[in-house]
Design an enzyme around this catalytic site. Structure first.
Site: not given
Ligand code: CO
Length: 183
Positions: A48, A53, A95-96, A137-138, A141
Site C-alpha cells: 500500500g 508518502q 511501512c514504506l 494503515h493507508e 496515513h
Molecule cells: Co505506511
C-alpha cells in the site's frame, strides 16, 4: 511512468491530514499519478502507498495485495471513509516510510470502506485480513497517522532509540529488500 521518492518518518507531510480530492479537477493528471504510485509501490515490494508518502497532499492511496493462486488485488481509494469496523487483530506491520521497522499493531479484523475509484465512481469495499489491515494503515496515513502512532505508549518509548538509529540509516537502505507485506 516514474518511480517517486518515498517520504520517510520525520517528514512533515506524513503527520498532516491530507486534503480531499476534487475528482473533476484532478482527472487529467490522475492516471499518470496513479501509475507512478503503483510503480513506486511495486519497486519496493509494498502492499500500500498513500499520496503523502510520495509528497502529495491528497486524500488518495493505492493498495496491492498479493494472493496465492490468484492475480494480485489492486485497488485505488480516493477520499476513503471508514463506515464500519468489527473484530480485532494484532499482527506485525511495516511501512514504506519506516524501512526496516516492524511492530505489532492492533487493528479491526473487518472493515467497510466507502471511496471513489480511479474513474471517480463510488465504491464500497468489505475487507478482512491483510486487505483490511492495508485499508486501515493507508487511511491512517491520509489522516497524518503512522503505524508507530498506533503503538502503546510503552512500545513507542522503547522504540525511540531504534527509530533514531534507523532514521540515520534509511538513506542507505536498499528498499527493494523489504518484505512484501510492507504497507
Ligand atoms: Co505506511
Amino acid at each position: 511512468m516514474a518511480i517517486r521518492r518515498i517520504t520517510k518518518y520525520g517528514e512533515k507531510i506524513l503527520a498532516k491530514k491530507t486534503k480531499r480530492v476534487v475528482f473533476d479537477e484532478m482527472k487529467k493528471e490522475l492516471p499518470a499519478l496513479l501509475a507512478d504510485m503503483f510503480e513506486t509501490m511495486d519497486a519496493v515490494g509494498g502492499a500500500g502507498l498513500a499520496a503523502n508518502q510520495v509528497g502529495l497532499d491528497l486524500r488518495l492511496a493505492v493498495i496491492k495485495i498479493h494472493r496465492e493462486d490468484e492475480d494480485p488485488l489492486s485497488i485505488v481509494i480516493i477520499n476513503p471513509e471508514l463506515v464500519e469496523k468489527s473484530g480485532s487483530m494484532y499482527e506485525d506491520e511495516g511501512c514504506l516510510s519506516f524501512p526496516g521497522l516492524f511492530a505489532k499493531v492492533r487493528r479491526a479484523a473487518k472493515v467497510k470502506v466507502r471511496a471513489l475509484n480511479e474513474k471517480g465512481l463510488p465504491i464500497e469495499i468489505n475487507a478482512e485480513g491483510l486487505f483490511a489491515k492495508a485499508l486501515q494503515h493507508e487511511m491512517d496515513h491520509l489522516d497524518g497517522v503512522t503505524f508507530v502512532d498506533r503503538l502503546p505508549l510503552l512500545s513507542r518509548l522503547k522504540l525511540k532509540p531504534t527509530l533514531l538509529k534507523l532514521k540515520a540509516q534509511w538513506k542507505k537502505i536498499d528498499e527493494r529488500k523489504m518484505k512484501p507485506e510492507t504497507l
